[in-house]
Scaffold this motif. Structure first.
Motif, PDB file in Angstrom:
ATOM      1  N   ARG A   1      -1.008   0.690   1.291  1.00  0.00           N
ATOM      2  CA  ARG A   1      -0.962   1.373   2.831  1.00  0.00           C
ATOM      3  C   ARG A   1      -0.884   2.894   2.670  1.00  0.00           C
ATOM      4  NH1 ARG A   1       4.727  -0.926   4.640  1.00  0.00           N
ATOM      5  NH2 ARG A   1       6.165   0.298   3.183  1.00  0.00           N
ATOM      6  N   GLN A   2      -1.056   3.813   3.534  1.00  0.00           N
ATOM      7  CA  GLN A   2      -1.094   5.170   3.488  1.00  0.00           C
ATOM      8  C   GLN A   2      -0.728   5.717   4.904  1.00  0.00           C
ATOM      9  OE1 GLN A   2      -4.451   7.226   2.246  1.00  0.00           O
ATOM     10  NE2 GLN A   2      -3.161   9.141   1.596  1.00  0.00           N
ATOM     11  N   ALA A   3       0.594   6.008   4.737  1.00  0.00           N
ATOM     12  CA  ALA A   3       1.129   6.576   6.021  1.00  0.00           C
ATOM     13  C   ALA A   3       0.747   8.350   6.275  1.00  0.00           C
ATOM     14  CB  ALA A   3       2.583   6.613   6.030  1.00  0.00           C
ATOM     15  N   PRO A   4       0.862   8.833   7.407  1.00  0.00           N
ATOM     16  CA  PRO A   4       0.415  10.169   7.351  1.00  0.00           C
ATOM     17  C   PRO A   4       1.250  10.811   6.838  1.00  0.00           C
ATOM     18  CG  PRO A   4       0.678   9.250   9.594  1.00  0.00           C
ATOM     19  CD  PRO A   4       1.041   8.149   8.678  1.00  0.00           C
TER      20      PRO A   4
ATOM     21  N   PRO B   1       9.478   0.807  11.906  1.00  0.00           N
ATOM     22  CA  PRO B   1       8.518   1.852  12.481  1.00  0.00           C
ATOM     23  C   PRO B   1       7.943   2.424  10.697  1.00  0.00           C
ATOM     24  CG  PRO B   1      10.332   1.849  13.664  1.00  0.00           C
ATOM     25  CD  PRO B   1      10.588   0.772  12.852  1.00  0.00           C
ATOM     26  N   GLU B   2       8.719   2.392   9.860  1.00  0.00           N
ATOM     27  CA  GLU B   2       8.212   3.044   8.568  1.00  0.00           C
ATOM     28  C   GLU B   2       7.056   2.184   7.997  1.00  0.00           C
ATOM     29  OE1 GLU B   2      11.439   2.182   9.564  1.00  0.00           O
ATOM     30  OE2 GLU B   2      12.659   1.518   7.858  1.00  0.00           O
ATOM     31  N   ASP B   3       6.715   1.160   8.534  1.00  0.00           N
ATOM     32  CA  ASP B   3       5.583   0.283   8.015  1.00  0.00           C
ATOM     33  C   ASP B   3       4.288   0.837   8.715  1.00  0.00           C
ATOM     34  OD1 ASP B   3       7.431  -2.713   8.274  1.00  0.00           O
ATOM     35  OD2 ASP B   3       6.964  -1.764   6.500  1.00  0.00           O
ATOM     36  N   THR B   4       4.476   1.833   9.514  1.00  0.00           N
ATOM     37  CA  THR B   4       3.131   1.969  10.123  1.00  0.00           C
ATOM     38  C   THR B   4       2.490   3.182   9.311  1.00  0.00           C
ATOM     39  OG1 THR B   4       4.362   2.432  12.430  1.00  0.00           O
ATOM     40  CG2 THR B   4       2.675   4.131  11.980  1.00  0.00           C
ATOM     41  N   ALA B   5       0.965   2.869   9.143  1.00  0.00           N
ATOM     42  CA  ALA B   5       0.411   3.147   8.079  1.00  0.00           C
ATOM     43  C   ALA B   5      -1.048   2.582   8.404  1.00  0.00           C
ATOM     44  CB  ALA B   5       0.687   2.919   6.822  1.00  0.00           C
ATOM     45  N   VAL B   6      -2.180   3.310   7.675  1.00  0.00           N
ATOM     46  CA  VAL B   6      -3.335   2.627   7.460  1.00  0.00           C
ATOM     47  C   VAL B   6      -3.171   1.581   6.247  1.00  0.00           C
ATOM     48  CG1 VAL B   6      -5.978   2.631   7.184  1.00  0.00           C
ATOM     49  CG2 VAL B   6      -4.367   4.560   8.539  1.00  0.00           C
ATOM     50  N   TYR B   7      -3.647   0.247   6.530  1.00  0.00           N
ATOM     51  CA  TYR B   7      -3.547  -0.571   5.521  1.00  0.00           C
ATOM     52  C   TYR B   7      -5.169  -0.950   4.729  1.00  0.00           C
ATOM     53  CZ  TYR B   7       1.192  -1.720   6.444  1.00  0.00           C
ATOM     54  OH  TYR B   7       2.754  -1.498   6.549  1.00  0.00           O
ATOM     55  N   TYR B   8      -5.135  -0.972   3.460  1.00  0.00           N
ATOM     56  CA  TYR B   8      -6.387  -1.002   2.756  1.00  0.00           C
ATOM     57  C   TYR B   8      -6.222  -2.320   1.799  1.00  0.00           C
ATOM     58  CZ  TYR B   8      -7.093   3.636   3.941  1.00  0.00           C
ATOM     59  OH  TYR B   8      -7.235   5.163   4.816  1.00  0.00           O
TER      60      TYR B   8
ATOM     61  N   TRP C   1     -12.513  -1.060  -2.396  1.00  0.00           N
ATOM     62  CA  TRP C   1     -11.625  -0.779  -1.476  1.00  0.00           C
ATOM     63  C   TRP C   1     -12.333  -0.901  -0.089  1.00  0.00           C
ATOM     64  CZ3 TRP C   1      -6.744   0.494  -2.019  1.00  0.00           C
ATOM     65  CH2 TRP C   1      -6.280   1.102  -3.201  1.00  0.00           C
ATOM     66  N   GLY C   2     -11.452  -1.488   0.917  1.00  0.00           N
ATOM     67  CA  GLY C   2     -11.796  -1.807   2.489  1.00  0.00           C
ATOM     68  C   GLY C   2     -11.753  -0.240   3.004  1.00  0.00           C
ATOM     69  N   GLN C   3     -12.045  -0.362   4.309  1.00  0.00           N
ATOM     70  CA  GLN C   3     -12.273   0.695   5.080  1.00  0.00           C
ATOM     71  C   GLN C   3     -10.919   1.281   5.673  1.00  0.00           C
ATOM     72  OE1 GLN C   3     -13.187  -1.779   6.377  1.00  0.00           O
ATOM     73  NE2 GLN C   3     -12.372  -1.959   8.208  1.00  0.00           N
ATOM     74  N   GLY C   4     -10.033   0.107   5.839  1.00  0.00           N
ATOM     75  CA  GLY C   4      -8.747   0.542   6.432  1.00  0.00           C
ATOM     76  C   GLY C   4      -8.473  -0.058   7.843  1.00  0.00           C
ATOM     77  N   THR C   5      -7.232  -0.365   8.029  1.00  0.00           N
ATOM     78  CA  THR C   5      -6.963  -0.965   9.360  1.00  0.00           C
ATOM     79  C   THR C   5      -5.680  -0.315   9.832  1.00  0.00           C
ATOM     80  OG1 THR C   5      -6.814  -2.835  11.032  1.00  0.00           O
ATOM     81  CG2 THR C   5      -5.917  -3.255   8.726  1.00  0.00           C
ATOM     82  N   GLN C   6      -5.334   0.114  11.060  1.00  0.00           N
ATOM     83  CA  GLN C   6      -4.380   0.959  11.483  1.00  0.00           C
ATOM     84  C   GLN C   6      -3.416   0.060  12.099  1.00  0.00           C
ATOM     85  OE1 GLN C   6      -3.441   4.321  11.500  1.00  0.00           O
ATOM     86  NE2 GLN C   6      -1.578   3.707  11.903  1.00  0.00           N
ATOM     87  N   VAL C   7      -2.117   0.127  11.293  1.00  0.00           N
ATOM     88  CA  VAL C   7      -0.903  -0.714  11.836  1.00  0.00           C
ATOM     89  C   VAL C   7       0.106   0.380  12.383  1.00  0.00           C
ATOM     90  CG1 VAL C   7       0.984  -2.044  11.178  1.00  0.00           C
ATOM     91  CG2 VAL C   7      -1.275  -2.559  10.372  1.00  0.00           C
ATOM     92  N   THR C   8       0.382   0.266  13.643  1.00  0.00           N
ATOM     93  CA  THR C   8       1.268   1.123  14.155  1.00  0.00           C
ATOM     94  C   THR C   8       2.552   0.408  14.799  1.00  0.00           C
ATOM     95  OG1 THR C   8      -0.159   2.817  14.828  1.00  0.00           O
ATOM     96  CG2 THR C   8       1.903   3.000  15.819  1.00  0.00           C
TER      97      THR C   8
END
Length: 122
Positions: free
Chosen positions: A38-41, A87-94, A112-119
């Motif tokens: 995952r990658q957070a902003p 809230p700290e789990d918010t990220a794009v998950y790959y 890698w996949g393109q990612g899916t947003q988790v908010t």
């Protein structure tokens, strides 16, 4: 051509749950490790969980006890069940996989996949 397609992201309140799925398609001989990152902003991409072809699982300390990774080798899918979201789990998950493309070739290729947003927010 190997493709990974994730689904299942979305907006959820703290304490809620989401299930992410990743489908792997293409010309693959075998898939070894499957995992989620995952990658957070503003942050580096970080490893979240992994599962071997034998079903052995590993988790980052930050998600241990809350997330569960699973795979279906027949369908070439890997899922991530996320409970007690924060809230700290918010990220794009790959989704990420290590695969062999042909028999007798020891080389593993990483996809890698393109990612899916988790908010996670109230």
């Amino acid at each position: 051509q190997v493709q990974l397609v994730e689904s299942g992201g979305g907006l959820v309140q703290p304490g809620g749950s989401l299930r992410l799925s990743c489908v792997v398609s293409g010309s693959i001989f075998s898939i070894n490790t499957m995992g989620w990152y995952r990658q957070a902003p503003g942050k580096e991409r970080e490893w979240v969980a992994a599962i071997s072809s034998a079903g052995i699982t590993r988790y980052a300390d930050s998600v241990k006890g809350r997330f569960t990774i699973s795979r279906d080798n027949a369908k070439n899918t890997v899922d991530l069940q996320m409970n007690s979201l924060k809230p700290e789990d918010t990220a794009v998950y790959y989704c990420n996989v290590a695969a062999k493309l042909v028999p007798l070739d020891p080389v593993e290729y990483y996809y890698w996949g393109q990612g899916t947003q988790v908010t996670v927010s109230s």
